[in-house]
Scaffold this active site. Structure first.
Site, mmCIF file in Angstrom:
data_model
loop_
_atom_site.group_PDB
_atom_site.id
_atom_site.type_symbol
_atom_site.label_atom_id
_atom_site.label_comp_id
_atom_site.label_asym_id
_atom_site.label_seq_id
_atom_site.Cartn_x
_atom_site.Cartn_y
_atom_site.Cartn_z
ATOM 1 N N ASP A 49 0.745 -1.353 0.012
ATOM 2 C CA ASP A 49 -0.088 0.275 0.069
ATOM 3 C C ASP A 49 0.892 1.006 -0.259
ATOM 4 O O ASP A 49 1.093 2.474 -0.654
ATOM 5 C CB ASP A 49 -1.073 0.169 1.409
ATOM 6 C CG ASP A 49 -0.345 -0.063 2.303
ATOM 7 O OD1 ASP A 49 0.569 0.015 2.609
ATOM 8 O OD2 ASP A 49 -1.457 0.266 3.259
ATOM 9 N N SER A 50 2.064 1.355 -0.409
ATOM 10 C CA SER A 50 2.898 2.406 0.156
ATOM 11 C C SER A 50 2.584 2.308 -1.684
ATOM 12 O O SER A 50 3.062 3.897 -1.683
ATOM 13 C CB SER A 50 4.036 1.707 0.158
ATOM 14 O OG SER A 50 4.959 0.532 -0.796
ATOM 15 N N ASP A 88 -1.062 -5.869 -0.375
ATOM 16 C CA ASP A 88 -1.542 -5.344 0.791
ATOM 17 C C ASP A 88 -3.054 -5.357 1.307
ATOM 18 O O ASP A 88 -3.645 -5.195 0.237
ATOM 19 C CB ASP A 88 -0.517 -4.077 1.000
ATOM 20 C CG ASP A 88 0.592 -3.982 2.364
ATOM 21 O OD1 ASP A 88 0.344 -5.384 3.060
ATOM 22 O OD2 ASP A 88 1.249 -3.157 1.754
ATOM 23 N N LYS A 118 -1.138 -8.963 2.455
ATOM 24 C CA LYS A 118 -0.211 -8.658 3.795
ATOM 25 C C LYS A 118 -0.944 -8.189 5.026
ATOM 26 O O LYS A 118 -2.179 -7.312 4.129
ATOM 27 C CB LYS A 118 1.469 -8.236 3.556
ATOM 28 C CG LYS A 118 1.882 -7.382 5.449
ATOM 29 C CD LYS A 118 2.978 -7.643 4.470
ATOM 30 C CE LYS A 118 3.550 -5.607 3.293
ATOM 31 N NZ LYS A 118 2.595 -4.923 4.558
ATOM 32 N N GLU A 120 -1.548 -5.483 8.647
ATOM 33 C CA GLU A 120 -0.511 -4.474 9.630
ATOM 34 C C GLU A 120 -0.679 -5.023 11.071
ATOM 35 O O GLU A 120 -2.411 -5.069 11.383
ATOM 36 C CB GLU A 120 -0.363 -3.716 9.720
ATOM 37 C CG GLU A 120 0.510 -2.738 8.205
ATOM 38 C CD GLU A 120 0.370 -1.483 7.618
ATOM 39 O OE1 GLU A 120 0.227 -0.458 8.823
ATOM 40 O OE2 GLU A 120 0.924 -0.786 6.876
ATOM 41 N N GLU A 187 9.404 -4.063 10.567
ATOM 42 C CA GLU A 187 9.671 -2.751 9.912
ATOM 43 C C GLU A 187 10.159 -1.868 11.335
ATOM 44 O O GLU A 187 9.567 -1.502 11.940
ATOM 45 C CB GLU A 187 8.404 -2.085 8.871
ATOM 46 C CG GLU A 187 9.151 -0.839 9.127
ATOM 47 C CD GLU A 187 7.550 0.135 7.573
ATOM 48 O OE1 GLU A 187 7.230 -1.058 7.418
ATOM 49 O OE2 GLU A 187 8.047 0.610 7.520
#
Ligand code: KIV
Length: 270
Positions: A49-50, A88, A118, A120, A187
């Protein structure tokens, strides 16, 4: 005859940890970059999602939508033959409730073609990870600095420097493994903490700003190629200066159009 390579699976990624082979991961959001990294032999392509920050120009990843993730994952899947593609889950696509999380994870597999997703979170997302893996969708977890938590963290700061925070991150790591995640991104945490987590877990850890002892490494493609004009964190290593090369090419084109040097006879039809 065209040789079709076999795509890596989460089992191959697990075996790499057992064999002590480091796992290479890069982000991609489009066909050409995904094809280049696949042909170079990358193990995992992450449609991060970057994309919100480096492609769409948002201030952070929070505005990214499911539709944007599906749109960017599709060409990455089409461009890759041998890499595992992980997509993501964007902010608010899995936090509300479990049915919503399962449905959105399923969309990334069914509509976009990713082989894993993925998300978070650690202890707080263990139930969600378990719910998604229970419907046979592999989950990569992401703990430590979690960019979707920017407002709680008060910015992009190294996590786990204080003992209590380090203990929480270790608990997060154990929770995501117990919940069924096949790998975990660590991270921006101190290298010794990442080493401790990597030794404690049986699933692979993928570091980004987490030192050399993780089982693999991930970076954002725009960062390693020098494509962004934004601030670059300490953990980024720049392997090329593509921004300069592209800028020079564009300037030369403009100059040649203005001067009439382009198109010449070579680029014209008789
Ligand atoms: O969104 C992303 O690209 C990521 C990686 C940098 C880990 O989450």
């Amino acid at each position: 005859m065209r040789t079709v390579k076999k795509r890596k699976t989460i089992l191959d990624i697990a075996s790499m940890k057992s064999a002590g082979e480091k796992i290479s991961v890069l982000t991609a959001y489009d066909y050409p970059f995904a094809q280049l990294m696949d042909q170079a032999g990358i193990d995992v392509v992450l449609v991060g999602d970057s994309v919100g920050s480096v492609f769409s120009g948002y201030e952070n990843t929070l505005p990214v939508t499911m539709e944007e993730m599906i749109y960017h994952t599709r060409p990455v899947v089409r461009a890759t033959q041998q890499a595992l593609v992980v997509a993501d889950m964007p902010f608010m696509s899995y936090q509300v409730d479990l049915p919503d999380a399962r449905r959105n994870a399923g969309r990334l597999i069914k509509e976009a073609g990713a082989q894993a997703i993925k998300l978070e979170g650690g202890v707080n997302m263990a139930e969600t990870i378990a719910a998604i893996t229970a419907i046979d969708i592999p989950v990569m977890a992401h703990i430590g600095l979690t960019p979707q938590s920017i407002h709680r963290m008060g910015g992009f700061k190294v996590q786990g420097r204080q003992d209590a925070q380090a203990a929480q991150i270790l608990a997060d790591a154990r929770a995501v493994e117990d919940a069924g995640a096949f790998a975990g991104v660590l991270e921006a945490i101190p290298a010794p903490l990442a080493a401790q987590i990597s030794a404690a877990l049986s699933i692979p850890t993928i570091g980004i700003g987490a030192g050399p002892d993780c089982d693999g490494q991930v970076l954002v493609i725009h960062d390693i190629l020098g494509l962004c004009d934004k601030y670059s964190p300490k953990f980024v290593k720049r392997y090329a200066d593509v921004r300069q090369t592209i800028g020079d090419g564009i300037s030369t084109y403009i100059n040649e159009v203005k001067s009439g040097a382009f198109p010449s006879a070579e680029h014209s039809f008789k």
